[in-house]
Write an enzyme that holds these catalytic residues in place. Structure first.
Site, PDB file in Angstrom:
ATOM      1  N   CYS A  78       0.791  -1.226   0.000  1.00  0.00           N
ATOM      2  CA  CYS A  78       0.000   0.000   0.000  1.00  0.00           C
ATOM      3  C   CYS A  78       0.824   1.278   0.000  1.00  0.00           C
ATOM      4  O   CYS A  78       0.348   2.326  -0.417  1.00  0.00           O
ATOM      5  CB  CYS A  78      -0.925   0.013   1.215  1.00  0.00           C
ATOM      6  N   HIS A  82      -0.044   5.234  -1.179  1.00  0.00           N
ATOM      7  CA  HIS A  82      -0.468   6.131  -0.101  1.00  0.00           C
ATOM      8  C   HIS A  82       0.692   6.765   0.645  1.00  0.00           C
ATOM      9  O   HIS A  82       0.472   7.619   1.501  1.00  0.00           O
ATOM     10  CB  HIS A  82      -1.353   5.366   0.886  1.00  0.00           C
ATOM     11  N   HIS A 358       4.321  10.241 -12.172  1.00  0.00           N
ATOM     12  CA  HIS A 358       4.446   8.804 -11.976  1.00  0.00           C
ATOM     13  C   HIS A 358       5.293   8.210 -13.107  1.00  0.00           C
ATOM     14  O   HIS A 358       6.468   8.477 -13.198  1.00  0.00           O
ATOM     15  CB  HIS A 358       3.057   8.163 -11.897  1.00  0.00           C
TER      16      HIS A 358
END
Length: 574
Positions: A78, A82, A358
């Site tokens: 995760c 995040h 990204h």
């Protein structure tokens, strides 16, 4: 006995604890589309002197054993979306001030059952048990552990030169067709598989870092660089009789990117790697991985001029126009062009783009770097020749192109395409400012795909097909298939190929991910990604007929995800 507690990370878990797909992939946000990316994004994080803090009497009780396990799941799966500090990026923030207000039942509902907006149904799809969902919901209401810094001393301590350059072969010592080898990530096994593209057979299995994110090939085609999400880099010499790791280094706690110098006169001279934690990148010798120069990426955001706590390094690409590495800094929304002519007096050119940067890739000319800014729903176009921002192009929700796809649209000319995590759209952006100026840096066409959750889009200069996966779509039928468009007849829509069905596997998620062409451009390969204890496979499709050509099965192919053809990766063919 249940309790709140504070423990150091090394006391609580070790890097060797690797959880399978069926007991991980945990996400815990309030039902927003970005969280789907965490199924692909996480990595383990080894922390020392980091502590999980009691969030106060309102935080639900959790046992020490549960905290240890939940912490490992979060950092493996995760944190990439995040953030290590849970302050958000592509995914929403998951700090206790937010999660406590939502409450355990609310978090359990979204983790376990998903939402129409794109949150996967972890429990109902069998990826998490009810107990694991409950554990993660409680864990996220406690303070996250604080990671340590990681500098030159730590890097040098981890650096191992297994075979010095002078002891390596002076010519290729094997009969392998290196141009048509695939480097395949075996995600949860901490390995890569080298696969012969013609014979469809595994050549060798090589131990690497956990969850290799990408493989990159040196400019000469000799060296294979792989980087795991645990920030471990392995340098593999493909000229050896049996290709093997000749050097390794750990450059941080969590990472995604590695690249090598490609500018004329600097071929194979340097390698570069960027880390998610600490937020920095390091330049290394290209044939030994000895660390030479560390550059921090902390700074202010491009738009609001605020200071983010962890401006992570996402994609890095090697310029063909200058001796430079082009570095995406995720949280600041800035692109750094690091000139490696003189790394002791290194020149950095900072280009303001948009958040959160990204992945991305070159246009067909290899001049313009097309970088996805997820949170802004934009593609930043970086002119590597002029070293400036050429455009910011509005696209769909949460673009996630991989390296994208270049082809000639029959109406609009040369385009670069990206799919989206957050919607079904596939944006085609004009990339020829000289001969098609009216279409340059605009979305000239938006295709409708199967749905959200797309990670990769792919074509080849010799192909007339455009493939789009939907790996993270919550509908299993969509996640287990791909859409393919005829580039010459884009208006006719797509054909669905049942890739997972063709694989002929048993139980498991069977997520289909990352189309990758062979060198000739007449085959396209797909990973069918199941759990660590379940059978996975690679499916090879005949590009001309769109029919099944071969299925590669081997008990050693554990959780295959990314595949990188040596020739196409070396020459930036996509």
């Amino acid at each position: 006995m249940q309790k709140h507690f504070k423990k150091s990370w090394l006391q609580n878990c070790t890097l060797g604890v690797m959880l399978g797909l069926s007991s991980s992939l945990a996400m815990a946000a309030a039902g927003h589309v970005p969280e789907t990316e965490a199924r692909y994004q996480g990595a383990p994080l080894s922390m020392k002197n980091g502590e999980g803090k009691d969030a106060g009497p309102k935080a639900p009780p959790i046992t020490e054993a549960e905290f240890v396990r939940a912490k490992q799941i979060f950092f493996e799966r995760c944190a990439g979306c995040h953030g290590v500090l849970r302050k958000g990026a592509t995914g929403k923030p998951l700090t206790p001030d937010i999660t406590l207000a939502k409450g355990t039942d609310y978090l359990k509902a979204f983790i376990g059952y998903g939402s129409p907006a794109g949150m996967p149904a972890w429990q109902t799809t069998g990826l998490l048990t009810a107990a694991e969902v409950d554990m993660m919901a409680r864990f996220l209401q406690h303070e996250p552990p604080t990671p340590p810094e990681y500098g030159l001393a730590e890097m040098k301590a981890s650096w191992k030169l297994h075979v010095a350059p002078e002891k390596r072969p002076t010519k290729k010592m094997n009969q392998l067709d290196l141009d048509n080898i695939f480097s395949v990530t075996l995600r949860d096994a901490g390995q890569i598989a080298l696969i012969d593209g013609a014979k469809k057979k595994v050549i060798s299995i090589i131990d690497t870092g956990y969850a290799v994110h990408i493989s990159r090939i040196s400019a000469s085609g000799r060296y294979l660089f792989v980087i795991g999400r645990d920030a471990k880099i392995d340098l593999i010499d493909l000229w050896m009789k049996n290709p093997a790791v000749v050097a390794e280094i750990k450059v941080g706690m969590e990472a995604r990117s590695v690249e090598t110098s490609k500018y004329k006169g600097y071929e194979d001279k340097y390698a570069v790697a960027g880390t998610y934690w600490p937020p920095q990148f390091v330049i290394m010798d290209g044939d030994t991985l000895e660390p030479k120069k560390i550059v921090g990426t902390r700074g202010m955001t491009v738009d609001t001029q605020e200071y983010p706590p962890e401006p992570r390094v996402a994609a890095i690409i090697a310029s063909h126009e200058h001796p430079e590495f082009i570095v995406n800094v995720k949280e600041t929304g800035k692109v750094l062009m690091a000139n490696y002519e003189d790394i002791d007096n290194m020149k950095l050119t900072e280009i303001g783009a948009a958040r959160f940067l990204h992945d991305g890739g070159w246009d067909a000319s290899h001049r313009y770097f097309m970088a996805a800014a997820n949170a802004s729903n934009k593609i930043a176009v970086i002119d590597s020749k002029e070293q400036k921002l050429a455009a910011l192009v509005d696209v769909g929700a949460i673009p996630h192109p991989g390296r994208g796809a270049n082809f000639v649209d029959p109406k609009f000319g040369p385009v670069w395409a990206t799919g989206d995590l957050g919607d079904e759209g596939i944006a085609l952006i004009g990339t020829d400012p000289e001969r098609h100026q009216a279409n340059a840096w605009k979305v000239v066409r938006t295709l409708k795909g199967q749905g959200g959750g797309s990670l990769f889009i792919k074509t080849h200069p010799k192909s007339s097909n455009l493939y789009v996966d939907t790996t993270l779509n919550p509908d299993p039928k969509i996640a287990q298939s791909v859409a393919v468009f005829d580039i010459n007849n884009l208006d006719q829509g797509y054909q669905v190929l049942p890739i997972a069905e063709w694989a002929g596997l048993g139980d498991g998620p069977k997520l289909v991910v990352q189309p990758e062409y062979n060198k000739a451009g007449d085959e396209v390969w797909f990973s069918v990604w199941s759990g660590k204890e379940q059978q996975s496979a690679l499916v090879v499709v005949d590009d001309k007929t769109r029919k099944l050509k071969a299925v590669v099965k081997d008990k050693r192919l554990v959780t295959p995800t990314g595949k990188f053809n040596v020739y196409n990766t070396q020459h930036d063919v996509y």
